[in-house]
Motif scaffolding. Sequence first.
Motif, PDB file in Angstrom:
ATOM      1  N   UNK A 289       0.821  -1.213   0.000  1.00 28.24           N
ATOM      2  CA  UNK A 289       0.000   0.000   0.000  1.00 28.24           C
ATOM      3  C   UNK A 289       0.855   1.263   0.000  1.00 28.24           C
ATOM      4  N   UNK A 290       2.062   1.142   0.496  1.00 33.34           N
ATOM      5  CA  UNK A 290       2.915   2.337   0.579  1.00 33.34           C
ATOM      6  C   UNK A 290       3.316   2.851  -0.802  1.00 33.34           C
ATOM      7  N   UNK A 291       3.378   1.949  -1.840  1.00 31.90           N
ATOM      8  CA  UNK A 291       3.781   2.370  -3.191  1.00 31.90           C
ATOM      9  C   UNK A 291       2.572   2.576  -4.095  1.00 31.90           C
ATOM     10  N   UNK A 292       1.387   2.752  -3.467  1.00 36.38           N
ATOM     11  CA  UNK A 292       0.162   2.878  -4.252  1.00 36.38           C
ATOM     12  C   UNK A 292       0.188   4.125  -5.152  1.00 36.38           C
ATOM     13  N   UNK A 293       0.659   5.236  -4.608  1.00 33.38           N
ATOM     14  CA  UNK A 293       0.663   6.456  -5.414  1.00 33.38           C
ATOM     15  C   UNK A 293       1.602   6.344  -6.615  1.00 33.38           C
ATOM     16  N   UNK A 294       2.792   5.730  -6.343  1.00 40.10           N
ATOM     17  CA  UNK A 294       3.742   5.571  -7.457  1.00 40.10           C
ATOM     18  C   UNK A 294       3.159   4.668  -8.551  1.00 40.10           C
ATOM     19  N   UNK A 295       2.471   3.620  -8.121  1.00 43.78           N
ATOM     20  CA  UNK A 295       1.881   2.707  -9.102  1.00 43.78           C
ATOM     21  C   UNK A 295       0.767   3.398  -9.889  1.00 43.78           C
ATOM     22  N   UNK A 296       0.010   4.284  -9.187  1.00 41.07           N
ATOM     23  CA  UNK A 296      -1.026   5.019  -9.908  1.00 41.07           C
ATOM     24  C   UNK A 296      -0.414   5.923 -10.968  1.00 41.07           C
ATOM     25  N   UNK A 297       0.741   6.526 -10.624  1.00 40.68           N
ATOM     26  CA  UNK A 297       1.424   7.365 -11.619  1.00 40.68           C
ATOM     27  C   UNK A 297       1.860   6.528 -12.817  1.00 40.68           C
ATOM     28  N   UNK A 298       2.419   5.336 -12.521  1.00 43.54           N
ATOM     29  CA  UNK A 298       2.838   4.454 -13.628  1.00 43.54           C
ATOM     30  C   UNK A 298       1.634   4.017 -14.462  1.00 43.54           C
ATOM     31  N   UNK A 299       0.499   3.760 -13.741  1.00 44.25           N
ATOM     32  CA  UNK A 299      -0.703   3.347 -14.472  1.00 44.25           C
ATOM     33  C   UNK A 299      -1.185   4.474 -15.391  1.00 44.25           C
ATOM     34  N   UNK A 300      -1.150   5.702 -14.876  1.00 46.44           N
ATOM     35  CA  UNK A 300      -1.549   6.821 -15.727  1.00 46.44           C
ATOM     36  C   UNK A 300      -0.618   6.959 -16.933  1.00 46.44           C
ATOM     37  N   UNK A 301       0.685   6.733 -16.684  1.00 47.54           N
ATOM     38  CA  UNK A 301       1.625   6.798 -17.818  1.00 47.54           C
ATOM     39  C   UNK A 301       1.307   5.711 -18.845  1.00 47.54           C
ATOM     40  N   UNK A 302       0.960   4.498 -18.315  1.00 45.79           N
ATOM     41  CA  UNK A 302       0.621   3.399 -19.234  1.00 45.79           C
ATOM     42  C   UNK A 302      -0.630   3.741 -20.033  1.00 45.79           C
ATOM     43  N   UNK A 303      -1.634   4.327 -19.334  1.00 41.65           N
ATOM     44  CA  UNK A 303      -2.850   4.715 -20.060  1.00 41.65           C
ATOM     45  C   UNK A 303      -2.546   5.777 -21.116  1.00 41.65           C
ATOM     46  N   UNK A 304      -1.624   6.674 -20.776  1.00 39.37           N
ATOM     47  CA  UNK A 304      -1.233   7.692 -21.770  1.00 39.37           C
ATOM     48  C   UNK A 304      -0.592   7.038 -22.998  1.00 39.37           C
ATOM     49  N   UNK A 305       0.266   6.038 -22.730  1.00 42.12           N
ATOM     50  CA  UNK A 305       0.886   5.322 -23.855  1.00 42.12           C
ATOM     51  C   UNK A 305      -0.166   4.606 -24.698  1.00 42.12           C
ATOM     52  N   UNK A 306      -1.173   3.992 -23.980  1.00 43.74           N
ATOM     53  CA  UNK A 306      -2.222   3.271 -24.730  1.00 43.74           C
ATOM     54  C   UNK A 306      -3.032   4.242 -25.567  1.00 43.74           C
ATOM     55  N   UNK A 307      -3.333   5.419 -24.989  1.00 44.09           N
ATOM     56  CA  UNK A 307      -4.073   6.417 -25.778  1.00 44.09           C
ATOM     57  C   UNK A 307      -3.252   6.859 -26.993  1.00 44.09           C
ATOM     58  N   UNK A 308      -1.930   7.042 -26.758  1.00 37.53           N
ATOM     59  CA  UNK A 308      -1.078   7.409 -27.901  1.00 37.53           C
ATOM     60  C   UNK A 308      -1.086   6.346 -28.988  1.00 37.53           C
ATOM     61  N   UNK A 309      -1.007   5.085 -28.515  1.00 41.98           N
ATOM     62  CA  UNK A 309      -1.050   3.981 -29.503  1.00 41.98           C
ATOM     63  C   UNK A 309      -2.394   3.957 -30.235  1.00 41.98           C
TER      64      UNK A 309
END
Length: 444
Positions: A289-309
């Motif tokens: 749970x302590x790395x939840x925020x970092x993972x959310x940031x990575x998830x948003x980056x992944x979603x950005x990549x998917x939108x770009x694709x």
Amino acid sequence: MEKQYPQSAVVFRNVGQRYFPQTRVECHYSVTSAHQWSSSDWIGIFKVGWSSLSEYHTYSWSLVPEGYTEGSDVDCCALFHASYLPRPSTVEYHFVYVHKMGKVCGQSRPFTFCAPKPLDELETLREERDEEDGDDEEEELLLVVPRAQLLQSELEECLREKAELQQAVLEAKQEIEEERRSSTKAKEEWETERDTMKEEIHQLCQNLTHKCDALKKVEGKHKDVESCQENLNSELSQLMAEKVHSQQQIKDLEDEVKVLTEREKERNVELERLKEILMKLSSQIKHDEEKRKLLQVEHEATQTEVRGLQSRLDSSERLAEGLRGELRELGIRQGHAHAELHQSRLQVAQLGLQLSEEKLLLREERANWALEREAFRSAAQADQQKVEDLRSEVQRKEEQLQAEFWSESDSNRMQADQHSDKKQLMVPALVDPVFSELMGSIMW
């Protein structure tokens, strides 16, 4: 004025039929919750048939035990000394509880005061004691005491035991109440912790649902790409049927189709790899749970990549529909998209490495700060010890200088008594510099 009180606010207990005026009389009574006790309440001994409160023979103030709270039941005891009791007679008396406002709150049953009979009211007790000359034989003593005194002592012992038992019961009730409060507090803390955990679980479930929806969207887009690829293959076959006469062009187109198929396979492998990365991120969110925020940031980056694709795939579809004949250009653009996707993954990996390096630097700075704080604390303690030593040294010097000053003053005074008047005039001139010097050092 003698009345009956069926529902008295004060109830007398253990009232005997006869009392002996040679011994003190204990009056036991209970104050109920209906009575408002006051320190001015009193208990009087009245003759049966009394008509006024001033006809009491003797009285005693009403006392309650320590810790009494108004509105609760309590057992009390009043003492009447032997010197104030009525003389032995056949006259009947009873106890009357009088409120401070002059209201009668209760009265006891009648009793009399009589002298003990010579033999009927006496008890013989045996007491053994060792002889003073050290022999092994024992001597028995016979004690003759009034039966009322014996019963009175037994009653006092019983009342003492009863008071001890009541105190034990009160302490047990207090312990039970404390345990009940502690259990209630623990239950409230547990419920609060449970609500917090429910909220966290609900938040995690929502995050997981969002990620599953995003994964489904990616899979739908992949299916659309496959359908587009099938449409391109069918159009390619139509073009080959129409352009039979240009075999060389058909061979080139077949080579290009093979290249596109290989690239499509590579893209499928890359999509599977992205799915595995998403699954790893989901499991990491559940367990850490302590790395939840970092993972959310990575998830948003992944979603950005998917939108770009997605945008790039849409543009490639539009180009494919507009330029069906230019398959080679479409393959080149797909190769560029693959290279950009690979570059984005490399950027994400670099960001993870930078984040780990920053965490390491933060830990090192915290450790250095703790070491510096400990060093400053030890230095402050050493400086404080030095200051204390200097203060003790200064005090010792002042005491020594004061002793020297007084010794020299005494010696000068003795010499002044022995010398002549001329020498007495010279002594102050010699003593004054020494005295000023000593006083200056003492003041310093």
